[in-house]
Design a protein around this motif. Structure first.
Motif, PDB file in Angstrom:
ATOM      1  N   ASP A   1     -26.705   0.568 -30.593  1.00 10.80           N
ATOM      2  CA  ASP A   1     -26.016  -0.678 -30.958  1.00 10.80           C
ATOM      3  C   ASP A   1     -26.782  -1.483 -31.998  1.00 10.80           C
ATOM      4  O   ASP A   1     -26.213  -2.338 -32.671  1.00 10.80           O
ATOM      5  N   ASP A   2     -28.103  -1.224 -32.119  1.00  9.82           N
ATOM      6  CA  ASP A   2     -28.915  -2.025 -33.043  1.00  9.82           C
ATOM      7  C   ASP A   2     -28.869  -1.480 -34.466  1.00  9.82           C
ATOM      8  O   ASP A   2     -29.239  -2.175 -35.410  1.00  9.82           O
ATOM      9  N   HIS A   3     -28.483  -0.211 -34.649  1.00 12.59           N
ATOM     10  CA  HIS A   3     -28.506   0.399 -35.989  1.00 12.59           C
ATOM     11  C   HIS A   3     -27.182   1.105 -36.246  1.00 12.59           C
ATOM     12  O   HIS A   3     -26.848   2.058 -35.541  1.00 12.59           O
ATOM     13  N   ALA A   4     -26.472   0.666 -37.253  1.00 13.51           N
ATOM     14  CA  ALA A   4     -25.151   1.240 -37.557  1.00 13.51           C
ATOM     15  C   ALA A   4     -25.269   2.738 -37.867  1.00 13.51           C
ATOM     16  O   ALA A   4     -24.384   3.521 -37.526  1.00 13.51           O
ATOM     17  N   GLU A   5     -26.385   3.136 -38.496  1.00 12.29           N
ATOM     18  CA  GLU A   5     -26.494   4.538 -38.896  1.00 12.29           C
ATOM     19  C   GLU A   5     -26.643   5.466 -37.687  1.00 12.29           C
ATOM     20  O   GLU A   5     -26.438   6.671 -37.814  1.00 12.29           O
ATOM     21  N   LEU A   6     -27.007   4.899 -36.541  1.00 14.82           N
ATOM     22  CA  LEU A   6     -27.126   5.743 -35.340  1.00 14.82           C
ATOM     23  C   LEU A   6     -25.760   5.996 -34.700  1.00 14.82           C
ATOM     24  O   LEU A   6     -25.645   6.836 -33.812  1.00 14.82           O
ATOM     25  N   GLN A   7     -24.745   5.250 -35.142  1.00 15.26           N
ATOM     26  CA  GLN A   7     -23.404   5.460 -34.577  1.00 15.26           C
ATOM     27  C   GLN A   7     -22.723   6.572 -35.354  1.00 15.26           C
ATOM     28  O   GLN A   7     -21.767   6.382 -36.090  1.00 15.26           O
ATOM     29  N   ASP A   8     -23.237   7.778 -35.136  1.00 15.44           N
ATOM     30  CA  ASP A   8     -22.849   8.926 -35.952  1.00 15.44           C
ATOM     31  C   ASP A   8     -23.008  10.162 -35.078  1.00 15.44           C
ATOM     32  O   ASP A   8     -23.991  10.276 -34.335  1.00 15.44           O
ATOM     33  N   ILE A   9     -22.054  11.099 -35.177  1.00 11.54           N
ATOM     34  CA  ILE A   9     -22.145  12.291 -34.321  1.00 11.54           C
ATOM     35  C   ILE A   9     -23.428  13.070 -34.584  1.00 11.54           C
ATOM     36  O   ILE A   9     -23.892  13.799 -33.708  1.00 11.54           O
ATOM     37  N   ARG A  10     -24.013  12.904 -35.776  1.00  7.33           N
ATOM     38  CA  ARG A  10     -25.237  13.646 -36.067  1.00  7.33           C
ATOM     39  C   ARG A  10     -26.445  13.087 -35.307  1.00  7.33           C
ATOM     40  O   ARG A  10     -27.505  13.695 -35.281  1.00  7.33           O
ATOM     41  N   TYR A  11     -26.286  11.893 -34.737  1.00  5.91           N
ATOM     42  CA  TYR A  11     -27.333  11.385 -33.843  1.00  5.91           C
ATOM     43  C   TYR A  11     -26.934  11.588 -32.382  1.00  5.91           C
ATOM     44  O   TYR A  11     -27.784  11.697 -31.511  1.00  5.91           O
ATOM     45  N   ASP A  12     -25.611  11.622 -32.126  1.00  4.34           N
ATOM     46  CA  ASP A  12     -25.146  11.723 -30.734  1.00  4.34           C
ATOM     47  C   ASP A  12     -25.731  12.952 -30.035  1.00  4.34           C
ATOM     48  O   ASP A  12     -26.067  12.907 -28.856  1.00  4.34           O
ATOM     49  N   TYR A  13     -25.858  14.070 -30.759  1.00  3.05           N
ATOM     50  CA  TYR A  13     -26.325  15.282 -30.070  1.00  3.05           C
ATOM     51  C   TYR A  13     -27.821  15.257 -29.775  1.00  3.05           C
ATOM     52  O   TYR A  13     -28.331  16.137 -29.092  1.00  3.05           O
ATOM     53  N   ARG A  14     -28.504  14.242 -30.262  1.00  4.14           N
ATOM     54  CA  ARG A  14     -29.946  14.149 -29.969  1.00  4.14           C
ATOM     55  C   ARG A  14     -30.208  13.384 -28.672  1.00  4.14           C
ATOM     56  O   ARG A  14     -31.350  13.265 -28.259  1.00  4.14           O
ATOM     57  N   TRP A  15     -29.142  12.852 -28.103  1.00  7.05           N
ATOM     58  CA  TRP A  15     -29.276  12.128 -26.832  1.00  7.05           C
ATOM     59  C   TRP A  15     -29.380  13.152 -25.698  1.00  7.05           C
ATOM     60  O   TRP A  15     -28.456  13.305 -24.905  1.00  7.05           O
ATOM     61  N   VAL A  16     -30.494  13.827 -25.584  1.00  4.40           N
ATOM     62  CA  VAL A  16     -30.614  14.902 -24.591  1.00  4.40           C
ATOM     63  C   VAL A  16     -30.781  14.299 -23.206  1.00  4.40           C
ATOM     64  O   VAL A  16     -31.646  13.451 -22.978  1.00  4.40           O
ATOM     65  N   TRP A  17     -29.901  14.678 -22.304  1.00  5.86           N
ATOM     66  CA  TRP A  17     -30.092  14.250 -20.902  1.00  5.86           C
ATOM     67  C   TRP A  17     -30.569  15.448 -20.090  1.00  5.86           C
ATOM     68  O   TRP A  17     -30.631  16.557 -20.589  1.00  5.86           O
ATOM     69  N   GLN A  18     -30.956  15.182 -18.849  1.00  3.13           N
ATOM     70  CA  GLN A  18     -31.596  16.202 -18.009  1.00  3.13           C
ATOM     71  C   GLN A  18     -32.778  16.839 -18.758  1.00  3.13           C
ATOM     72  O   GLN A  18     -33.019  18.042 -18.668  1.00  3.13           O
ATOM     73  N   LEU A  19     -33.505  15.985 -19.485  1.00  2.00           N
ATOM     74  CA  LEU A  19     -34.630  16.465 -20.291  1.00  2.00           C
ATOM     75  C   LEU A  19     -35.768  16.932 -19.383  1.00  2.00           C
ATOM     76  O   LEU A  19     -36.143  16.228 -18.436  1.00  2.00           O
ATOM     77  N   VAL A  20     -36.307  18.131 -19.655  1.00  2.00           N
ATOM     78  CA  VAL A  20     -37.419  18.630 -18.852  1.00  2.00           C
ATOM     79  C   VAL A  20     -38.589  19.117 -19.712  1.00  2.00           C
ATOM     80  O   VAL A  20     -39.698  19.269 -19.201  1.00  2.00           O
ATOM     81  N   ARG A  21     -38.327  19.338 -21.021  1.00  2.00           N
ATOM     82  CA  ARG A  21     -39.400  19.930 -21.798  1.00  2.00           C
ATOM     83  C   ARG A  21     -39.329  19.497 -23.265  1.00  2.00           C
ATOM     84  O   ARG A  21     -38.236  19.345 -23.829  1.00  2.00           O
ATOM     85  N   LEU A  22     -40.538  19.287 -23.855  1.00  2.00           N
ATOM     86  CA  LEU A  22     -40.614  18.974 -25.279  1.00  2.00           C
ATOM     87  C   LEU A  22     -41.600  19.933 -25.924  1.00  2.00           C
ATOM     88  O   LEU A  22     -42.686  20.160 -25.378  1.00  2.00           O
ATOM     89  N   ASP A  23     -41.235  20.512 -27.061  1.00  2.00           N
ATOM     90  CA  ASP A  23     -42.160  21.345 -27.819  1.00  2.00           C
ATOM     91  C   ASP A  23     -42.374  20.702 -29.185  1.00  2.00           C
ATOM     92  O   ASP A  23     -41.404  20.461 -29.907  1.00  2.00           O
ATOM     93  N   VAL A  24     -43.641  20.430 -29.500  1.00  2.00           N
ATOM     94  CA  VAL A  24     -43.948  19.764 -30.775  1.00  2.00           C
ATOM     95  C   VAL A  24     -44.323  20.824 -31.814  1.00  2.00           C
ATOM     96  O   VAL A  24     -45.173  21.670 -31.557  1.00  2.00           O
ATOM     97  N   GLU A  25     -43.675  20.764 -32.960  1.00  2.00           N
ATOM     98  CA  GLU A  25     -43.997  21.751 -34.010  1.00  2.00           C
ATOM     99  C   GLU A  25     -44.296  21.051 -35.322  1.00  2.00           C
ATOM    100  O   GLU A  25     -43.674  20.049 -35.622  1.00  2.00           O
TER     101      GLU A  25
END
Lengths: 455, 176
Positions: free
Chosen positions: B152-176
């Motif tokens: 809600d704070d950034h208009a550019e985040l209201q975009d399907i290209r950001y929607d898929y980054r909202w990972v739920w049931q997150l269990v693991r992160l790999d940094v590359e």
């Protein structure tokens, strides 16, 4: 008629401007609508959510079947179970729940969620070889698998239909916007043409208005000047006659003769003035035409000189004839004499009585040049371009009587003869006016004959 | 103007003081991560400096709770109305493990895998939510962790290209 045309032009311009504005607003409106529609994501993730749920239930079903057959850690079953519950929770919430309602699946999903949760202990406590429980769980999961597959199907159809319809709408909008823009361009062109034409017309009107004003001003000046020029000799004649009457027989014959000569001089001046005024009228009316004949140059110049000396006996007029000058040219002798006479009379008028006037005749480029030179008042530099204009009088000529038509007539006549008039002058030093005439009459083109009042 | 003695602007002074007063950056700490005591909720692997289990950093509930807490109120595309999320900033988590990389690959319970540019966490206050509206997120719902963007704070985040980054049931992160 003009008024009606003008009203029509205003009406067309008004309609064009109105149409312009309407089309712009319409195009803007359609574009804004399309833009808003494109921003709407259409909840595109519904199909994805359904397929994820579908896969999660299938994976749980498979995991339970495997658990019944092969002994292994329960962690995987629990993870699959949690994922299935998570997917169902997602589908039974918010926008997803409304979408499932549209597909007619809300009740089935809620029932499946309840049924699966009621078997939680059986699922999480499934022991190796407990095929019956596994079968019971399968019976619960199977219709859910079917429902989710069906929902995916329907969802796909709905989305593709919606996408197709949206693309149709957007295409239609874009076509309308394109048509509007084309119309706007056409209208813009029409408006620009109307504006430019109006501006040009105004410019033309302005110019002709200024010219009319100039002409009116010139005529006013002429009338004032002419009345002054007419009155002065009349007053002189009148006073001479009064004197004659008053003196009666007492006046000596020499004095009477002197006065009569004086009066005659004034009358001749008046005659010339009237002649010049009539010349203007005739030239304006196009009534003057040249009558070419053989013209002896020496005779022409002598006649002009003699006539001027008759009017101003005390002046010195020197003629110098170039050796290359032919004895005669073909032109209208009377008109040529009038032009030359005007130049010589000006030279005499605008120079001090003690200064001589020169007439130099030369020949160059199949033209004869009659240069009349004086050592007189001259014409200031900034007034020279108006010199041949009608009713123009130089500021240095204010003390000398004149109407300002002489040079104007002379230059018009020079053109009528196929020649031209040139001059060089410096205020306070003197002027040289040159009349150039062609050797032969044949060189004259007909359109050079006469012009109307110069602009 | 030239005859005036040059003066250090107040703001510059304030910055200098802040630099001296600020705590040392997290990655300068030599402390290794403590070993988890409870159930492992999140695993971070890849290019990280801090580890506590083999080559990865693992976290239990208590360790996550120790991170500076953050709150975010926003709407989401999968729920109705404004929701309040509690948790910690992804930025703080990555700093804690000394992550050095361009991309974080997030993995969910259901094997959903998404690459997220680390730039996102620098530009936006991206939250790793543990609670929604005060309720602990559960594994059988959107839990245990949910990546939440300040939509809600950034208009550019209201975009399907950001929607898929909202990972739920997150269990693991790999940094590359």
């Amino acid at each position: 008629m003009i008024r009606r045309n003008e009203a029509l032009a205003y009406a067309i311009a008004g309609i064009a401007i109105f149409a312009f504005a309407v089309l712009l607003v319409f195009a803007l409106f359609r574009l804004a609508g399309t833009e808003a529609e494109m921003r709407e994501n259409e909840r595109d993730n519904m199909l994805w959510a359904l397929s994820q749920a579908h896969a999660a239930v299938l994976l749980l079903d498979a995991e339970i079947a495997r658990q019944a057959g092969i002994p292994q850690s329960m962690a995987d079953v629990e993870r699959r179970y949690n994922v299935v519950l998570s997917r169902l929770a997602l589908l039974n919430r918010g926008p997803q729940a409304r979408y499932m309602g549209d597909l007619g699946l809300s009740d089935n999903l809620a029932a499946a969620d309840r049924a699966i949760r009621s078997m939680e202990d059986d699922i999480l406590g499934l022991s190796h070889g407990d095929v019956e429980t596994a079968a019971a769980v399968h019976d619960v999961l199977e219709p859910l698998i079917g429902d989710l597959g069906l929902a995916g199907n329907r969802s796909m159809v709905r989305q593709w239909d919606a996408t197709g319809a949206r693309l149709d709408r957007q295409r239609e909008s874009i076509v309308q916007v394109i048509v509007s823009i084309v119309a706007i361009i056409i209208l813009g062109t029409v408006l620009s043409v109307i504006v430019l034409r109006t501006m040009a017309q105004r410019q033309r009107l302005m110019r002709s208005f200024v010219r009319e004003q100039e002409i009116a001003e010139a005529y006013r000046n002429f009338v004032a000047l002419a009345s002054h020029q007419f009155r002065t000799p009349l007053a002189v004649i009148d006073s001479s006659m009064q004197r004659l009457l008053r003196s009666g027989r007492g006046m000596k014959p020499e004095e009477i003769e002197e006065r009569a000569r004086h009066v005659r001089g004034e009358v001749r001046g008046l005659n010339e003035l009237i002649g010049a005024t009539l010349d203007v009228v005739k030239l304006d009316a196009g009534q003057v035409s040249a009558d070419p004949a053989r013209c002896d140059i020496v005779m022409l110049v002598d006649r002009v000189r003699a006539r001027q000396l008759e009017a101003t006996p005390g002046r010195t007029i020197t003629v110098r004839l170039g050796r290359e000058v032919p004895p005669a040219i073909e032109t209208d002798p009377l008109l040529a004499e009038q032009v030359l006479g005007n130049l010589v009379s000006n030279a005499v008028k605008y120079s001090p009585p003690t200064e001589p006037v020169f007439i130099r005749v030369t020949a160059e480029n199949r033209q004869i040049c009659f240069a009349v030179e004086d050592r007189g008042v001259g014409i200031p530099q900034d007034e020279q371009e108006k010199l041949f204009g009608r009713f123009f009088r130089a500021s240095t000529a204010q003390d000398v009587p004149g109407t300002g038509v002489g040079l104007s007539i002379a230059s018009q006549l020079a053109r009528l003869l196929g020649g031209e008039m040139e001059f060089a002058s410096r205020a306070g030093i003197g002027s040289t006016f040159t009349l150039r005439l062609p050797h032969e009459w044949a060189a004259i083109r007909p359109e050079q004959s006469i012009e109307r009042l110069p602009a | 103007m030239r005859e005036q003695a040059p003066m250090l602007p107040l703001s510059a002074l304030a910055i200098v003081m802040l630099v001296f007063l600020a705590p040392p950056p997290a990655h300068a700490q030599e402390d290794t991560l403590p070993a988890p005591e409870g159930e492992i909720i999140l695993t971070i692997a890849g290019q990280i400096a801090q580890t506590n289990l083999d080559a990865s950093a693992v976290f239990d509930e208590a360790m996550l709770a120790n991170l500076p807490s953050a709150v975010l109120e926003t709407t989401t595309v999968v729920t109705d109305g404004l929701r309040q999320f509690d948790g910690f900033l992804m930025r703080d988590l990555l700093t804690l493990v000394g992550a050095e990389g361009e991309t974080v690959t997030a993995t969910a319970l259901n094997d959903y895998v998404i690459d997220i540019p680390v730039e996102d966490f620098e530009r936006f206050d991206v939250l790793v939510a543990t609670h929604m509206d005060g309720q602990r997120l559960l594994s059988r719902d959107m839990g245990p962790l949910w990546i939440v963007y300040p939509r809600d704070d950034h208009a550019e985040l209201q975009d399907i290209r950001y929607d898929y980054r909202w990972v739920w049931q997150l269990v693991r992160l790999d940094v590359e």
